[in-house]
Design a protein around this motif. Sequence first.
Motif, PDB file in Angstrom:
ATOM      1  N   LEU A   1      47.720  50.753  -0.053  1.00  0.00           N
ATOM      2  CA  LEU A   1      47.810  51.566  -1.266  1.00  0.00           C
ATOM      3  C   LEU A   1      48.846  52.675  -1.093  1.00  0.00           C
ATOM      4  O   LEU A   1      49.651  52.937  -1.991  1.00  0.00           O
ATOM      5  N   GLN A   2      48.865  53.310   0.071  1.00  0.00           N
ATOM      6  CA  GLN A   2      49.854  54.361   0.333  1.00  0.00           C
ATOM      7  C   GLN A   2      51.259  53.780   0.356  1.00  0.00           C
ATOM      8  O   GLN A   2      52.199  54.384  -0.169  1.00  0.00           O
ATOM      9  N   VAL A   3      51.421  52.603   0.929  1.00  0.00           N
ATOM     10  CA  VAL A   3      52.729  51.932   0.934  1.00  0.00           C
ATOM     11  C   VAL A   3      53.175  51.665  -0.505  1.00  0.00           C
ATOM     12  O   VAL A   3      54.328  51.930  -0.867  1.00  0.00           O
ATOM     13  N   ALA A   4      52.274  51.163  -1.329  1.00  0.00           N
ATOM     14  CA  ALA A   4      52.607  50.885  -2.733  1.00  0.00           C
ATOM     15  C   ALA A   4      53.026  52.161  -3.446  1.00  0.00           C
ATOM     16  O   ALA A   4      54.011  52.178  -4.199  1.00  0.00           O
ATOM     17  N   LYS A   5      52.305  53.227  -3.212  1.00  0.00           N
ATOM     18  CA  LYS A   5      52.633  54.520  -3.832  1.00  0.00           C
ATOM     19  C   LYS A   5      54.042  54.959  -3.429  1.00  0.00           C
ATOM     20  O   LYS A   5      54.851  55.351  -4.278  1.00  0.00           O
ATOM     21  N   MET A   6      54.331  54.873  -2.151  1.00  0.00           N
ATOM     22  CA  MET A   6      55.637  55.310  -1.663  1.00  0.00           C
ATOM     23  C   MET A   6      56.756  54.403  -2.172  1.00  0.00           C
ATOM     24  O   MET A   6      57.832  54.886  -2.513  1.00  0.00           O
ATOM     25  N   LEU A   7      56.505  53.100  -2.237  1.00  0.00           N
ATOM     26  CA  LEU A   7      57.518  52.183  -2.771  1.00  0.00           C
ATOM     27  C   LEU A   7      57.838  52.516  -4.225  1.00  0.00           C
ATOM     28  O   LEU A   7      59.006  52.552  -4.615  1.00  0.00           O
TER      29      LEU A   7
ATOM     30  N   ARG B   1      56.324  42.732  -2.617  1.00  0.00           N
ATOM     31  CA  ARG B   1      56.219  41.476  -3.377  1.00  0.00           C
ATOM     32  C   ARG B   1      55.060  41.524  -4.361  1.00  0.00           C
ATOM     33  O   ARG B   1      55.165  41.040  -5.489  1.00  0.00           O
ATOM     34  N   CYS B   2      53.945  42.102  -3.948  1.00  0.00           N
ATOM     35  CA  CYS B   2      52.800  42.237  -4.860  1.00  0.00           C
ATOM     36  C   CYS B   2      53.140  43.135  -6.042  1.00  0.00           C
ATOM     37  O   CYS B   2      52.744  42.850  -7.174  1.00  0.00           O
ATOM     38  N   ILE B   3      53.856  44.198  -5.784  1.00  0.00           N
ATOM     39  CA  ILE B   3      54.262  45.097  -6.872  1.00  0.00           C
ATOM     40  C   ILE B   3      55.176  44.362  -7.844  1.00  0.00           C
ATOM     41  O   ILE B   3      55.021  44.475  -9.060  1.00  0.00           O
ATOM     42  N   GLU B   4      56.104  43.602  -7.310  1.00  0.00           N
ATOM     43  CA  GLU B   4      57.091  42.921  -8.157  1.00  0.00           C
ATOM     44  C   GLU B   4      56.547  41.674  -8.832  1.00  0.00           C
ATOM     45  O   GLU B   4      56.879  41.395  -9.985  1.00  0.00           O
ATOM     46  N   TYR B   5      55.719  40.898  -8.129  1.00  0.00           N
ATOM     47  CA  TYR B   5      55.327  39.588  -8.640  1.00  0.00           C
ATOM     48  C   TYR B   5      53.813  39.384  -8.736  1.00  0.00           C
ATOM     49  O   TYR B   5      53.367  38.293  -9.082  1.00  0.00           O
ATOM     50  N   GLY B   6      53.050  40.404  -8.423  1.00  0.00           N
ATOM     51  CA  GLY B   6      51.594  40.260  -8.385  1.00  0.00           C
ATOM     52  C   GLY B   6      50.937  40.381  -9.751  1.00  0.00           C
ATOM     53  O   GLY B   6      51.569  40.195 -10.797  1.00  0.00           O
TER      54      GLY B   6
ATOM     55  N   TYR C   1      48.350  47.178  -8.401  1.00  0.00           N
ATOM     56  CA  TYR C   1      48.875  48.420  -7.824  1.00  0.00           C
ATOM     57  C   TYR C   1      49.366  49.352  -8.926  1.00  0.00           C
ATOM     58  O   TYR C   1      49.052  50.543  -8.931  1.00  0.00           O
ATOM     59  N   GLU C   2      50.143  48.828  -9.843  1.00  0.00           N
ATOM     60  CA  GLU C   2      50.687  49.648 -10.928  1.00  0.00           C
ATOM     61  C   GLU C   2      49.565  50.297 -11.742  1.00  0.00           C
ATOM     62  O   GLU C   2      49.609  51.487 -12.050  1.00  0.00           O
ATOM     63  N   MET C   3      48.547  49.521 -12.071  1.00  0.00           N
ATOM     64  CA  MET C   3      47.423  50.020 -12.857  1.00  0.00           C
ATOM     65  C   MET C   3      46.740  51.187 -12.139  1.00  0.00           C
ATOM     66  O   MET C   3      46.508  52.244 -12.723  1.00  0.00           O
ATOM     67  N   ILE C   4      46.426  50.992 -10.860  1.00  0.00           N
ATOM     68  CA  ILE C   4      45.712  52.020 -10.100  1.00  0.00           C
ATOM     69  C   ILE C   4      46.575  53.252  -9.879  1.00  0.00           C
ATOM     70  O   ILE C   4      46.108  54.382 -10.012  1.00  0.00           O
TER      71      ILE C   4
END
Length: 99
Positions: free
Chosen positions: A47-53, A78-83, A87-90
């Motif tokens: 989750l922290q990685v997603a936030k920073m990305l 990849r999850c952010i881009e194609y999932g 992640y975006e919602m949260i």
Amino acid sequence: MQIDKLRGKQLDQLFDAILTLESREECYQFFDDIATMSEIHSISQRLQVAKMLTEGHTYNQIEQDTKASTATISRVRRCIEYGSGGYEMILKRLPKEKA
């Protein structure tokens, strides 16, 4: 859709259980019992990685700050881009940190 692979009675029960938690302290209690510290750390790290990305940090910055491997960072990207958009919602729902 990839999310359909997850669906099932046991996972529904887990998610329903999580949705009953009413406080951060209850989350600590439940997750302490249901998962290992390593599993909890891995999820929180992602989750922290997603936030920073999404904030535009570089892989090097993320690796230094989170201790995540470049493989984990790539997987989260990849999850952010194609999932499924989880992640975006949260990340939109989490309160912004005060500087």
